[in-house]
Design a protein around this motif. Structure first.
Motif, short mmCIF file in Angstrom:
data_model
loop_
_atom_site.label_atom_id
_atom_site.label_comp_id
_atom_site.label_asym_id
_atom_site.label_seq_id
_atom_site.Cartn_x
_atom_site.Cartn_y
_atom_site.Cartn_z
N HIS A 200 0.71 -1.05 -0.15
CA HIS A 200 -0.24 0.14 0.12
C HIS A 200 1.20 1.50 0.45
CE1 HIS A 200 -3.96 -1.69 0.70
NE2 HIS A 200 -3.28 -2.42 0.86
N ASN B 69 -4.67 -1.03 -8.23
CA ASN B 69 -4.02 -2.15 -8.57
C ASN B 69 -4.33 -3.06 -9.34
OD1 ASN B 69 -3.78 -4.57 -6.78
ND2 ASN B 69 -5.25 -4.74 -5.48
N GLN C 155 -3.38 -0.22 -3.80
CA GLN C 155 -4.22 -0.46 -2.99
C GLN C 155 -4.23 -1.83 -3.33
OE1 GLN C 155 -7.39 1.39 -4.37
NE2 GLN C 155 -6.85 2.98 -4.53
N VAL D 113 -1.23 -4.60 -3.39
CA VAL D 113 -0.45 -5.06 -4.76
C VAL D 113 0.09 -6.35 -4.43
CG1 VAL D 113 1.45 -4.87 -6.67
CG2 VAL D 113 -0.10 -3.03 -5.54
#
Lengths: 399, 255
Positions: B21, B226, B31, B33
């Motif tokens: 994040h 993402n 967000q 990943v």
């Protein structure tokens, strides 16, 4: 002569003198009027100035006290030290000319020729002194020849200059208890020598301090950053005269009895700190002009923070601010005259002392101050010329 | 030392991002990943601008700091420990959109700087390697010029040589051709193709779908902080699964 290559188009040839005059100075009737008026004005001003300089002015105070203007009251028996420093500088200029070339050549030649002319001036001068001056161009030549040997490397020359700075101070101050190099009270220093020293120490010392302050101001450590900001803002908010007064009058009041800091040293410290604060702000401007991408690239290839700063950011930032920094050096050089206020006999104060030393010279202000102005102008012009050439030389690979 | 921080991982995985994040103030760029890259893998990351793909690869060599999750590069976990960060940066080369060559140094000095200072190589060795690398990217004759005297394509190839000079195990490319004139894109992509064939682990953020199709092992589609989907190039272009991917592909392939 005729050529067959009629197809080749050449740039128009420059106009002849008459056509140039007509085009630029006499193209309309009011142009012509202005030209004539300007020439007339120039003629009267120049005629007046020249005839004053050559016939009316009385240069006696200048001609009769060269030693005072040059070194103030430095003991005559110890003048060989100043001579040695001059030798050192002449030699190093010769060496640098060979190694660095370019603009250094102009300076080396100018210095050698100027000192050579001084040696041959038709005024009364001891033979020893005359030969001393004459030795300088020869030393420049020797330095140039030494530059051809393996010593002629950039790093050795730079080291030589640095060493000469330390030696200069050591020679002028002397060493306590050494019979052939006795201490010379700084109160006896004066004239161009003192002016040079104040400026030189100010320039040499304020530069690194300024760099550190500029870096400190950008630091992430709050205490360091706070200190730098506070220092810079306080010093920049106070006139130099005030700082010099504080250094020379108020500071001793706070020192414990018995501790005495030399007067010249106090002035030097005051000027250095003052210059450093301004230097810091100039350098900060340069630092801020370096794109973030440069720092990112340096970090991405694995350089640490110090290497990033020293190899990537500072070299570019300093190059950007050369003109401002040199401008500041010039200002500092002229600000040395303020040291007269706290009683130091630098060039300007010596001028006044010379005027007062002889009743017949009392009214010769014009001559003496003009002389001093010319000296300042020569050195300031040299500095600004050097800076312009440096910019050109470093402009390679400009973005 | 870095050895102490080596975490257990499959020998084949060289980069592991777990639930990463990142916020820019209130803006949630990354967000959560999660992405694993294998040794010698060439991964192309694509997606609309502002989706966070550049930010992701910049967290891998810590040009951006991630605020949650783990990133492990060649067994070294990226934390606040500056030694770990420097160790990772020595393993990871990066090529920027704006080249970011050092304008005050010659091409040769640009390439030798890091080996000399960060790897403490002797100058001769660094220069020898640099010349070889400049030959590899096709511009040995420019070694003594300054970056400002080169074309954009040449500058970007110098930037690639500069990154390779540290002998990295991983190369990151952040939109390497986006700032180039069209006629210079090919010369840079050719160098990158050659690099991919040589077995270098590469993560490439790019819009060059031709390059992605022929050089990448895997394409990762990124949107809104993402990963939306990832697949082999063949599958990715032929059968995109997500609506957002289809929309993106239709926009980028038909213009």
């Amino acid at each position: 002569m005729s050529t067959n290559s009629a197809a080749v188009i050449r740039p128009p040839s420059p106009p002849g003198l008459v056509r140039w005059l007509k085009k630029n100075l006499f193209s309309t009737w009011y142009d012509a009027l202005l030209t004539i008026l300007a020439i007339a004005l120039l003629y009267f001003v120049l005629k007046g100035a020249l005839s004053w300089v050559l016939f009316t002015a009385n240069w006696a105070p200048v001609i009769n006290s060269p030693k005072l203007f040059a070194v103030g009251q430095y003991p005559p028996k110890q003048l060989w030290r100043v001579g040695t420093i001059l030798f050192m500088v002449s030699f190093l200029f010769g060496l640098s000319w060979r190694v660095w070339g370019g603009t250094v050549r102009t300076f080396a030649l100018t210095l050698a020729v100027a000192l050579g002319i001084v040696a041959l001036l038709p005024i009364s001068m001891e033979l020893k002194l005359r030969l001393g001056f004459l030795a300088n161009p020869i030393l420049t030549f020797i330095g140039y020849q030494v530059g051809r040997t393996p010593i002629g490397k950039s790093r050795w020359v730079a080291l030589g200059w640095l060493l000469s700075f330390v030696l200069t101070i050591l020679l002028l101050v002397g060493i306590e208890g050494v019979s052939w190099l006795p201490k010379v009270e700084t109160g006896l220093w004066g004239g161009l020598l003192l002016t040079f020293l104040l400026a030189l120490v100010g320039i040499v010392a304020s530069f690194p301090i300024g760099v550190l302050l500029a870096l400190g101001r950008q630091s992430k450590l709050p205490v360091l950053k706070g200190f730098c900001v506070l220092f810079i803002e306080i010093v920049r908010g106070v006139p130099l005269v005030t700082i010099l007064f504080m250094a020379s009058i108020i500071l001793p009041l706070f020192l414990p009895g018995g501790v005495r800091i030399d007067r010249v040293l106090r002035a030097m410290v005051g000027m250095t700190l003052f210059a450093a604060a301004y230097m810091a702000e100039n350098i900060r401007g340069g630092l801020q002009a370096i794109p973030r991408g440069q720092i990112e690239a340096a970090k991405a290839v694995g350089l640490n923070n110090f290497q990033t700063m020293g190899l990537i950011v500072l070299p570019q930032a300093l190059r950007l601010v050369i003109p401002t920094i040199v401008g500041q050096f010039i200002a500092l050089f002229m600000d040395t005259t303020l040291a007269a206020i706290v009683g130091l006999l630098e060039l300007l104060a010596i001028g006044r002392a010379v005027l007062e030393s002889n009743v017949e010279w009392k009214l010769l202000n014009m001559e003496v101050y003009l002389f001093i102005a010319v000296i300042f102008w020569v050195f300031n012009y040299a500095m600004s010329y050097a800076s312009r050439r440096l910019e050109v030389a470093l402009g390679v690979g400009e973005r | 030392m870095a050895e102490a921080n080596r975490t257990h991982l499959s020998a084949d995985d060289i980069i592991i991002c777990r639930d990463v994040h990142k916020w820019f103030d209130d803006f949630h760029v990354l967000q959560g990943v999660s992405l694993t890259i294998k040794r010698q893998e060439v991964v192309v990351i694509c997606g609309p601008s502002g989706s966070g793909k550049s930010t992701l690869i910049r967290t891998i060599n810590r040009l951006e700091e991630h605020q949650r999750g783990d990133i492990i590069v060649d067994g070294i976990e990226l934390s606040h420990d500056i030694r770990n960060i420097e160790a990772v940066r020595r393993e990871v080369g990066m090529v920027f959109q704006q080249f970011n060559l050092f304008p005050h140094l010659t091409v040769l000095q640009n390439v030798t700087l890091a080996p000399i200072w960060a790897r403490k190589w002797p100058k001769e060795k660094a220069e020898e390697t640099a010349i070889q690398l400049l030959e590899r990217v096709g511009i040995p004759e420019q070694a003594h010029k300054y970056p400002g005297q080169l074309s954009g394509g040449q500058q970007q190839r110098v930037a690639i040589a500069r990154a390779l000079a540290m002998q990295p195990k991983i190369m990151l490319f952040d939109e390497p051709t986006s700032a180039l004139d069209p006629e210079m894109i090919k010369e840079v992509l050719d160098v990158m193709r050659e690099l991919a064939r040589s077995g270098m682990t590469m993560i490439v953020v790019t819009h060059e779908m031709g390059f992605a199709r022929e050089a990448a092992h895997r394409i990762v589609f990124f949107d809104a902080g993402n990963i939306v989907e990832q697949n082999t190039p063949e599958e990715f272009f032929a059968n995109p699964k997500e609506e957002r991917t289809k929309l993106f592909l239709s926009q980028i392939l038909t213009h």
